[in-house]
Design a protein around this motif. Structure first.
Motif, PDB file in Angstrom:
ATOM      1  N   SER A  50       0.914  -1.346  -0.348  1.00 38.65           N
ATOM      2  CA  SER A  50       0.161  -0.326   0.221  1.00 38.65           C
ATOM      3  C   SER A  50       0.839   1.610   0.058  1.00 38.65           C
ATOM      4  CB  SER A  50      -1.031  -0.302   1.259  1.00 38.65           C
ATOM      5  OG  SER A  50      -0.097   0.099   2.943  1.00 38.65           O
ATOM      6  N   PRO A  53       2.425   4.481  -5.371  1.00 40.36           N
ATOM      7  CA  PRO A  53       1.478   5.484  -6.705  1.00 40.36           C
ATOM      8  C   PRO A  53       1.223   4.481  -7.535  1.00 40.36           C
ATOM      9  CG  PRO A  53       3.648   6.567  -5.979  1.00 40.36           C
ATOM     10  CD  PRO A  53       3.915   4.766  -5.187  1.00 40.36           C
ATOM     11  N   ALA A  54      -0.411   4.826  -7.808  1.00 40.52           N
ATOM     12  CA  ALA A  54      -1.287   4.294  -8.465  1.00 40.52           C
ATOM     13  C   ALA A  54      -0.885   3.575  -9.935  1.00 40.52           C
ATOM     14  CB  ALA A  54      -2.607   5.271  -8.655  1.00 40.52           C
ATOM     15  N   ALA A  57       1.880   0.928  -9.474  1.00 40.35           N
ATOM     16  CA  ALA A  57       1.233   0.142  -9.054  1.00 40.35           C
ATOM     17  C   ALA A  57       0.930  -0.449 -10.272  1.00 40.35           C
ATOM     18  CB  ALA A  57       0.044   0.345  -7.885  1.00 40.35           C
ATOM     19  N   GLN A  58       0.660   0.377 -11.305  1.00 37.71           N
ATOM     20  CA  GLN A  58      -0.023  -0.591 -12.296  1.00 37.71           C
ATOM     21  C   GLN A  58       0.974  -0.937 -12.862  1.00 37.71           C
ATOM     22  OE1 GLN A  58      -3.196  -0.366 -13.507  1.00 37.71           O
ATOM     23  NE2 GLN A  58      -2.445  -2.359 -14.363  1.00 37.71           N
ATOM     24  N   PRO A  89      -6.529  -6.343  -8.516  1.00 37.48           N
ATOM     25  CA  PRO A  89      -6.350  -4.481  -8.143  1.00 37.48           C
ATOM     26  C   PRO A  89      -6.103  -4.370  -6.613  1.00 37.48           C
ATOM     27  CG  PRO A  89      -9.044  -5.198  -8.436  1.00 37.48           C
ATOM     28  CD  PRO A  89      -8.445  -6.063  -8.963  1.00 37.48           C
ATOM     29  N   PRO A  90      -6.172  -2.878  -6.776  1.00 35.04           N
ATOM     30  CA  PRO A  90      -5.694  -2.928  -5.083  1.00 35.04           C
ATOM     31  C   PRO A  90      -6.644  -2.676  -4.342  1.00 35.04           C
ATOM     32  CG  PRO A  90      -5.512  -0.846  -7.181  1.00 35.04           C
ATOM     33  CD  PRO A  90      -5.547  -1.856  -7.462  1.00 35.04           C
ATOM     34  N   GLU A  94      -7.849   0.062   0.374  1.00 31.13           N
ATOM     35  CA  GLU A  94      -5.925   0.675   0.683  1.00 31.13           C
ATOM     36  C   GLU A  94      -4.955   0.257   1.148  1.00 31.13           C
ATOM     37  OE1 GLU A  94      -6.343   4.727   0.966  1.00 31.13           O
ATOM     38  OE2 GLU A  94      -7.404   5.071  -1.179  1.00 31.13           O
ATOM     39  N   GLY A  97      -2.066  -2.681  -3.136  1.00 33.34           N
ATOM     40  CA  GLY A  97      -1.960  -2.368  -4.199  1.00 33.34           C
ATOM     41  C   GLY A  97      -2.144  -2.928  -4.983  1.00 33.34           C
TER      42      GLY A  97
END
Length: 376
Positions: A50, A53-54, A57-58, A89-90, A94, A97
């Protein structure tokens, strides 16, 4: 690495998590059960922490998915089979991630690192028989354009027919064993630059090829063969050529110190010399390696397979030097052809430049480590 799965949990409405088999920097491996096909499986869980950053993480999820797909391309008796992959997915709360689970063949075996720790070293003929299976696994991987990038004893599973507690001697057991190359967790598909971020160096320090320490993320079949050589060296000597507590010292040794002369390799000495040539162009290729291992496994000498003039070696074997014994738990694609005769001089000039660059890289790494220690 965070752990999310719990015993008894069902993943993708199909795979049940049972006992924890082990964990490391690349994730946690569980014993599991495929409720659809009614068979045992191994489930590797990689959790993205967690707070990442998105976008990062992707990218990590995409990388792990591609790595699973790279491993799934392989179908070989000496490679752990990959059955399925699930990417989540995350978490809505939260707490992570995202998670990637890889469902694999469950192999009842001991890893080679544990065998080396227990028995210290194995006889050259036994190592040749073991190495022959590993080399054919790498050959199949390279033929499919898949590079392992982390070949080492801990990633070699030996299915001992008598079990760990058998009264049969280890040499006989290994001779009769199925040997499996596992954990393509940092594998790459050759020619796919998206799999590993530029500048990222992955692998275990003691088994990294010197050219990888110069070029970073760049890796080809020759680097896997260097790691195979280090693995076979560890099996005959009880430790890899270079090892220690400080990875930066190990890196400096790999790039600047001659390979210590093996004391127990016997008929495998020439093979180790060929695989551990610091010039990747002069390093033995997979066909030559398999031929040498085949001969040694049958009781012959690997030196009789395509003899190589000592003058063509970029780094002769040096007398061994005293090192600390390892503690428990330590740690564009094309086929490579050995360059003999024509082109060897050009290769040597290029490799001298690479060695100079490697020394500079090692100095920078040592300086960075010192700064980090002062700041922490």
């Amino acid at each position: 690495m965070p752990v999310i799965a719990d015993q008894g949990r069902i993943i993708a409405q199909r795979y049940r998590i049972d006992d924890k088999l082990g964990s490391g920097g690349m994730g946690t491996v569980w014993r599991g059960w495929d409720t659809a096909l009614q068979r045992p499986v191994a489930i590797k869980e990689v959790v993205i922490p967690s707070g990442v950053p998105a976008a990062d993480a992707q990218r990590l999820r995409d990388r792990y998915v591609r790595e699973a797909r790279a491993a799934a391309r392989l179908r070989h008796a000496n490679v752990v089979a990959v059955y399925d992959m699930i990417a989540a997915p995350p978490d809505v709360n939260e707490t992570n991630g995202g998670i990637v689970w890889t469902v694999m063949e469950l192999v009842a075996a001991r890893d080679l690192a544990a065998i080396i720790r227990q028995h210290r070293r194995l006889a050259p003929k036994v190592v040749a028989q073991l190495g022959l299976q590993l080399a054919t696994a790498l050959s199949a991987a390279h033929e499919a354009d898949v590079l392992h990038r982390d070949v080492k004893p801990a990633n070699v599973l030996v299915c001992l027919p008598g079990g760990a507690d058998s009264n049969v001697d280890i040499a006989t057991q290994v001779t009769q064993a199925r040997v499996v190359l596992t954990d393509f967790g940092i594998a790459s598909i050759a020619g796919d630059p998206s799999l590993t971020r530029t500048g990222q160096l992955v692998g275990s320090p003691s088994y990294l090829a010197p050219e990888r320490l110069v070029t970073g993320s760049s890796c080809d079949a020759a680097a896997d063969l260097w790691a195979l050589g280090c693995t076979l060296y560890a099996a005959t000597e009880g430790h890899p050529p270079f090892y220690g507590d400080d990875p930066f010292v190990v890196i400096c040794a790999i790039t600047s110190t001659p390979i210590p002369q093996p004391q127990h390799a016997g008929a495998l000495t020439a093979l180790l010399r060929g695989l551990l040539d610091k010039d990747p162009v002069l390093r033995w290729d997979i066909d030559r390696t398999i031929a040498a291992l085949q001969r040694a496994a049958e009781g012959g000498s690997a030196s009789h397979v395509f003899p190589l003039a000592a003058a063509n070696h970029s780094d002769v074997l040096a007398p061994s030097f005293t090192q600390r014994a390892p503690e428990q738990g330590e740690s564009s694609f094309r086929p490579r052809h050995s360059a003999t005769g024509r082109g060897a001089g050009t290769s040597r000039s290029r490799w001298i430049l690479l060695r100079v660059a490697a020394a500079i890289v090692a100095i920078v790494l040592l300086a960075a480590a010192s700064i980090w220690q002062l700041m922490s």
